[in-house]
Design an enzyme around this catalytic site. Structure first.
Site, PDB file in Angstrom:
ATOM      1  N   ASP A 101     -16.770 -59.925   9.684  1.00 21.27           N
ATOM      2  CA  ASP A 101     -16.572 -61.319   9.271  1.00 21.27           C
ATOM      3  C   ASP A 101     -16.208 -61.372   7.790  1.00 21.27           C
ATOM      4  O   ASP A 101     -16.715 -62.200   7.038  1.00 21.27           O
ATOM      5  CB  ASP A 101     -17.831 -62.138   9.576  1.00 21.27           C
ATOM      6  CG  ASP A 101     -17.560 -63.640   9.603  1.00 21.27           C
ATOM      7  OD1 ASP A 101     -16.380 -64.047   9.542  1.00 21.27           O
ATOM      8  OD2 ASP A 101     -18.541 -64.400   9.677  1.00 21.27           O
ATOM      9  N   ARG A 138     -15.199 -66.928   2.362  1.00 23.55           N
ATOM     10  CA  ARG A 138     -16.437 -67.718   2.466  1.00 23.55           C
ATOM     11  C   ARG A 138     -17.680 -66.835   2.488  1.00 23.55           C
ATOM     12  O   ARG A 138     -18.779 -67.297   2.204  1.00 23.55           O
ATOM     13  CB  ARG A 138     -16.404 -68.612   3.723  1.00 23.55           C
ATOM     14  CG  ARG A 138     -16.356 -67.825   5.005  1.00 23.55           C
ATOM     15  CD  ARG A 138     -16.327 -68.651   6.287  1.00 23.55           C
ATOM     16  NE  ARG A 138     -16.099 -67.756   7.413  1.00 23.55           N
ATOM     17  CZ  ARG A 138     -14.898 -67.342   7.824  1.00 23.55           C
ATOM     18  NH1 ARG A 138     -13.814 -67.792   7.219  1.00 23.55           N
ATOM     19  NH2 ARG A 138     -14.787 -66.502   8.824  1.00 23.55           N
ATOM     20  N   ASN A 139     -17.515 -65.563   2.863  1.00 20.34           N
ATOM     21  CA  ASN A 139     -18.641 -64.625   2.949  1.00 20.34           C
ATOM     22  C   ASN A 139     -18.696 -63.657   1.780  1.00 20.34           C
ATOM     23  O   ASN A 139     -19.443 -62.680   1.824  1.00 20.34           O
ATOM     24  CB  ASN A 139     -18.582 -63.842   4.261  1.00 20.34           C
ATOM     25  CG  ASN A 139     -18.876 -64.731   5.453  1.00 20.34           C
ATOM     26  OD1 ASN A 139     -19.566 -65.738   5.309  1.00 20.34           O
ATOM     27  ND2 ASN A 139     -18.344 -64.373   6.603  1.00 20.34           N
ATOM     28  N   ASP A 181     -23.186 -61.784   4.036  1.00 23.49           N
ATOM     29  CA  ASP A 181     -23.114 -62.246   5.425  1.00 23.49           C
ATOM     30  C   ASP A 181     -22.828 -61.143   6.428  1.00 23.49           C
ATOM     31  O   ASP A 181     -21.752 -61.068   7.008  1.00 23.49           O
ATOM     32  CB  ASP A 181     -22.117 -63.391   5.568  1.00 23.49           C
ATOM     33  CG  ASP A 181     -22.812 -64.699   5.302  1.00 23.49           C
ATOM     34  OD1 ASP A 181     -23.335 -65.276   6.258  1.00 23.49           O
ATOM     35  OD2 ASP A 181     -22.881 -65.104   4.126  1.00 23.49           O
TER      36      ASP A 181
END
Ligand code: ADE
Length: 323
Positions: free
Chosen positions: A184, A188-189, A202
């Protein structure tokens, strides 16, 4: 480590080593929220050899979650115990004792997510709408192509952006050496700490590779379609080379200062577009060199993509040139 101990013994010893008393944690505000999880800022008393209070981030589940979410959070905890790299978020402790929710305590990254940081650094006052990446068939189309970030930011230089990419590649090269697949990797992570240091975060979806270098995801969960490699979309195959594909999308996010990839493309159409050879075009703000790297990351055959080690080297050279 005790060489004679069994796996389960060393695991419980490991947990005891990381256990942090709940009553020494003062939970403050919410830093981020996902579908099931939440990250809160907190003050921790005498944590990790620090005297007095330190600001930390605490990851927890939102409510009465199913066992699979519990398992994801535990798997993130177990993953974090194994890793130590300046560009990977550092585990500080955990509250695992019964009688309260599972808390994973990690270092606090003061600038928050790379995506929000990049967007804050846009100089235009344009309201950036966002297409929810998890929603299939989003009927709305918000244009966020390069034209809204043509005025370059006063705060972030091109070199800063290459440095972000280089640091992410460094951290990912470490993780792939550890046989860890993130699954992922997205702006955003990624977190940004003091001194513009990138922290890969994350790990909820990340998995240890047990057989060969491939992880086959069995169940159909919600997946970050626009960051996924062709073979992940096609056959649920995840390797370090599928992380490299996602890294290419992260590069695109960086040079567009946090735009949403494939603007206007519906999730259910993406696979066929990619299979037919379509790739995102070169953003206005993107050098030929960086775009070449993106295209290499998005090669259909995973074996033809660069390794994270290759990527570190290429980005290293770009940094030298701009020094
Ligand atoms: N948001 C999510 N995780 C975070 C962290 N570790 N530090 C700051 N903001 C965050």
């Amino acid at each position: 480590a005790n060489e004679t101990s069994t796996g389960s013994e060393s695991k419980s010893l490991g947990d005891a080593q990381w256990e942090f008393p709940r009553d020494k944690l003062i939970i403050e505000e919410t830093l981020g929220e996902g579908e099931f999880g939440r990250v809160m800022r907190a003050q921790a008393w005498n944590i990790n050899g620090q005297n007095g209070y330190s600001t930390v981030a605490v990851k927890m589940l939102k409510g009465e979650e199913s066992l699979s979410e519990q398992r994801d959070l535990l798997s993130e905890f177990n993953m974090l115990k194994e890793v130590s790299h300046p560009n990977v978020i550092k585990l500080l402790g955990a509250c695992t004792q019964k009688g309260g929710p599972l808390y994973i305590i990690v270092e606090y990254a003061e600038f928050g997510s790379l995506r929000s940081y990049l967007r804050k650094n846009r100089s235009s006052g344009f309201e950036c709408n966002d297409v929810n990446m998890f929603q299939v068939g989003n009927p709305m189309y918000f244009s966020d192509s390069g034209d809204i970030c043509h005025r370059s930011s006063a705060k972030l230089t091109k070199r800063d952006l290459v440095s972000f990419a280089w640091q992410i590649a460094k951290g990912m090269a470490y993780l792939s050496d550890m046989k860890l697949i993130h699954r992922d990797l997205a702006a955003r992570n990624l977190l940004l700490a003091e001194g513009n240091v990138i922290k890969i975060s994350d790990f909820g979806l990340s998995r240890d590779v047990y057989e060969g270098d491939t992880y086959l995801k069995k169940t159909k969960g919600r997946v970050p379609v626009k960051w996924m490699a062709l073979e992940s979309l096609e056959d649920h195959i995840y390797t370090s080379k599928s992380d490299v594909w996602s890294f290419g999308v992260v590069l695109w996010e960086i040079v567009t200062l946090g735009a949403s990839p494939y603007p206007g493309v519906q999730l259910e159409r993406l696979y066929h577009l990619l299979k037919a050879g379509y790739r995102m075009e070169q953003p206005d703000t993107c050098s030929d060199k960086l775009y070449d790297i993106m295209l290499m990351c998005w090669r259909e055959n995973p074996y033809n993509r660069p390794s994270f080690k290759d990527l570190v080297h290429r980005l290293d050279m770009m940094l030298q040139e701009s020094a």
